[in-house]
Design an enzyme around this catalytic site. Sequence first.
Site, PDB file in Angstrom:
ATOM      1  N   GLU A 187      -3.429   2.237  -7.508  1.00  0.00           N
ATOM      2  CA  GLU A 187      -3.790   3.399  -6.700  1.00  0.00           C
ATOM      3  C   GLU A 187      -2.821   4.541  -6.992  1.00  0.00           C
ATOM      4  OE1 GLU A 187      -3.532   2.412  -2.522  1.00  0.00           O
ATOM      5  OE2 GLU A 187      -1.425   1.894  -2.706  1.00  0.00           O
ATOM      6  N   HIS A 241       0.844  -1.200   0.000  1.00  0.00           N
ATOM      7  CA  HIS A 241       0.000   0.000   0.000  1.00  0.00           C
ATOM      8  C   HIS A 241       0.875   1.245   0.000  1.00  0.00           C
ATOM      9  CE1 HIS A 241      -2.843   3.096   1.287  1.00  0.00           C
ATOM     10  NE2 HIS A 241      -3.774   2.315   0.774  1.00  0.00           N
TER      11      HIS A 241
END
Length: 251
Positions: A170, A97
Site C-alpha cells: 500500500e 497498516h
Amino acid sequence: MKKLIAANWKMYKTIDEARATGRELVSAVAGSLPADREVLVCPPFTALHALHDTFKDVEGFAIGGQDVYPATEGAYTGEIAPGMLLDAGCGWVLTGHSERRHILGEDDETVARKTAFSLKAGLRVVLCIGEKLDEREAGRLEDVLAHQLQVGLADVDATYVPQSLVVAYEPVWAIGTGKVAGPAEVVEAHALVRSLLEARYGRDGAAIRILYGGSVKPDNAAELLSLDNVDGLLVGGASLQAVSFSRIILA
C-alpha cells in the site's frame, strides 16, 4: 491460490450498520462469487460478532481484526489478543497498516512482534508495507520495502508460508487520497516484493499472495487485478458500501 479481496472498514460503522452492510454484500455476491475469489472483511472490533453471524454459513467469506496485541492476555488497556480475535470468529488480522504506522507511531519491530505472535496463535496475517511519497521520489522504494519485510518477518519461519501469510503493498501516498499508483508502478513494486519474499523463503515465498491497496475503486479494480503479481486487493473507503465493494469483488 485464490485472489483475496479484503475490506478494511477502519473506524466506521456501528454494529447495526455493519450487519446491514454485511447482509447486503452477501445478497449481492454470494451466489455469483467466482471460484477463484475469497472475501475478507475487517470491521471495527465491536462489529466482529455481528459479521461472524452474518458470514458464518457463506462460503468464501471471512472476517478479520484490524489490529492485535502480541500477548495472550494481560494488563494492556485498550488492546486485544489473538485468542480474543479467534474467539470472535476471526481467521485473519491486519498488521502494519500505514495508518497505524504513521498516525499511531508503530515501528517495524512492533509490527514484527504482532505478525509473529498472531501466526503462532493460529491467525492468518495480512502484513501491510509501503513507502511514503518522499521515499519514492528519493528513489528509496527498494530500500524501504526490503527493510519493512526484513524486520517485519524476522521471526516468521517458513512454517507459515505461503498459506498463512499475505503481504499487502500500500503506497502511503495513494491511501485515501484519490491517487492510484500507475500500472507500471504497481508492477514494479509487486515484482520487487515477490523477489524479496522468494529470496527469503524460496519457492514457497514466491507463492505468497501480494495484495495492492491504495484508492482501489470499482472502476480500477479489474485493471489492478489483471497486473502481474497482483493476487488481490486491500480496499478502504470503497468497501464501506456493499454496492461498490461487490463490484470490486466481482471485477
